[in-house]
Write an enzyme that holds these catalytic residues in place. Structure first.
Site, PDB file in Angstrom:
ATOM      1  N   THR A   1       0.818  -1.211   0.000  1.00 28.85           N
ATOM      2  CA  THR A   1       0.000   0.000   0.000  1.00 28.85           C
ATOM      3  C   THR A   1       0.856   1.267   0.000  1.00 28.85           C
ATOM      4  O   THR A   1       0.373   2.345   0.334  1.00 28.85           O
ATOM      5  CB  THR A   1      -0.938   0.014   1.220  1.00 28.85           C
ATOM      6  OG1 THR A   1      -0.148  -0.124   2.417  1.00 28.85           O
ATOM      7  CG2 THR A   1      -1.955  -1.116   1.135  1.00 28.85           C
TER       8      THR A   1
ATOM      9  N   THR B   1      -0.340   5.086  -1.390  1.00 30.00           N
ATOM     10  CA  THR B   1      -1.793   5.192  -1.589  1.00 30.00           C
ATOM     11  C   THR B   1      -2.287   6.635  -1.465  1.00 30.00           C
ATOM     12  O   THR B   1      -3.139   7.077  -2.228  1.00 30.00           O
ATOM     13  CB  THR B   1      -2.559   4.301  -0.600  1.00 30.00           C
ATOM     14  OG1 THR B   1      -2.052   4.523   0.727  1.00 30.00           O
ATOM     15  CG2 THR B   1      -2.416   2.836  -0.944  1.00 30.00           C
ATOM     16  N   GLY B   2      -1.753   7.367  -0.480  1.00 26.17           N
ATOM     17  CA  GLY B   2      -2.192   8.751  -0.302  1.00 26.17           C
ATOM     18  C   GLY B   2      -1.812   9.638  -1.473  1.00 26.17           C
ATOM     19  O   GLY B   2      -2.629  10.425  -1.959  1.00 26.17           O
TER      20      GLY B   2
END
Length: 265
Positions: free
Chosen positions: A206, A209-210
Site C-alpha cells: 500500500t 496510496t495517499g
C-alpha cells in the site's frame, strides 16, 4: 489535447510514492503530468535513508517555469517539509485560479517523518485556505487539529468538519488507518458529509496510496470533472490499484499499488 496537471512533491527513488506515483497516476488517467520537486529522498519499500530538501529558490523557479508556459488545469501538492517552503509555495500559487488538491504528507509508509512539527502551523495558515480539497489520513487529521486520532464514523466526520472550518473547499477524510472489513472515507463539504465505502483489501503493498489518491483526484479535476465526481472516480480507481498491487511484487517491504492495472496486459 490532454489536460495538464502539476504535482508539487518529493521524489521517491523507489518509485512507489511522491512525484513518481503522481506522474504514473496522471499518465494512467489520461492527463499530461508536470512536476516540481521539493525534496530528493533515498528510499525503497522498506525505509527512507536520506532526505535532501531542494533549495527554496529552485522550487520557486520550477513553479514559475511550469506555470509561466504550461496551461495547468489542476495542481496536487504533497511533501513540502518546512515552514519556509510552505510559505514560498503558497505565495507562488496565489495567482493560480484552478483547483488545488492538498495531501498533507507527514510520515512515510516506513515510519520516517517527512514534515517537521513546526511546519504544521504554516500548513494550516497558508495552504489550507488555498486548497480545493484537503486529503488527510487519520493520523494527519489528528496532527493538523492537535487532537487524538479518531476511528469512529462520528469522530471522523467531526474532525473533517473541523478541518473544513479552517478554510479548504472540502475535506476527504481517508479511512485507510481505520478498523473493520469495510474502509470508509468521508467527503466533507458545504453539502454535508458523504461516505465512500470499499471492502478492505488484505495486502502489505500500500506504499503511495495517499499520493496516488490525491493525484487521481487532481487528474479528474484537470479533466473538468466536478469535485464529487473526481473524488468518487479516484476512490474506485485506487481500490482497483490496491486490489492488483500484489501482481507487481516490487521490493521486500511495503510495495507500491499498481498504477497501470487498467493498462498493462
Amino acid at each position: 489535447m490532454a489536460p495538464i496537471a502539476l504535482t508539487i512533491a518529493g521524489s521517491d527513488s523507489g518509485g512507489g510514492a511522491g512525484i513518481q506515483a503522481d506522474l504514473k497516476t496522471f499518465s494512467a488517467l489520461g492527463v499530461y503530468g508536470a512536476s516540481v520537486i521539493t525534496a530528493i529522498t533515498a528510499q525503497n519499500t522498506r525505509d527512507v535513508t536520506a532526505v535532501h530538501p531542494v533549495p527554496i529558490d529552485v522550487v520557486e523557479a520550477q513553479i514559475d517555469a511550469v506555470l509561466g508556459d504550461l496551461d495547468v488545469k489542476a495542481i496536487k501538492i504533497g511533501m513540502l517539509g518546512t515552514p519556509d517552503l510552505i510559505r514560498a509555495v503558497a505565495a507562488r500559487l496565489h495567482g493560480f485560479d484552478g483547483p488545488i488538491v492538498l495531501d498533507p504528507v507527514m510520515v512515510a509508509k516506513s515510519g520516517a517523518t517527512l514534515l517537521a512539527d513546526e511546519a504544521l502551523e504554516a500548513l494550516r495558515t497558508h495552504l489550507l485556505p488555498l486548497a480545493t480539497v484537503l486529503t488527510p489520513n487519520i493520523p494527519e487529521a489528528a496532527k493538523l487539529l492537535d487532537q487524538p486520532e479518531e476511528l469512529t464514523a462520528c469522530g471522523l466526520q467531526r474532525q473533517g468538519q473541523a478541518l473544513f472550518d479552517m478554510g479548504p473547499g472540502a475535506v476527504l477524510m481517508k479511512g485507510g488507518h481505520g478498523l473493520g472489513a469495510v474502509c470508509t472515507d468521508w467527503l466533507i463539504s458545504a453539502a454535508g458529509a458523504q461516505a465512500l465505502k470499499a471492502d478492505r483489501i488484505t495486502t502489505k503493498n500500500t506504499h503511495g496510496t495517499g499520493c496516488t489518491l490525491s493525484s487521481a483526484i487532481a487528474a479528474g479535476l484537470a479533466r473538468g470533472k466536478s469535485l464529487e465526481t473526481a473524488v468518487h472516480a479516484a476512490h474506485g480507481w485506487l481500490h482497483q490499484a490496491i486490489l492488483h498491487a500484489d501482481d507487481l511484487s516490487v521490493g521486500h517491504g511495503h510495495g507500491p499499488v499498481h498504477h497501470f492495472h487498467g493498462v498493462w496486459a
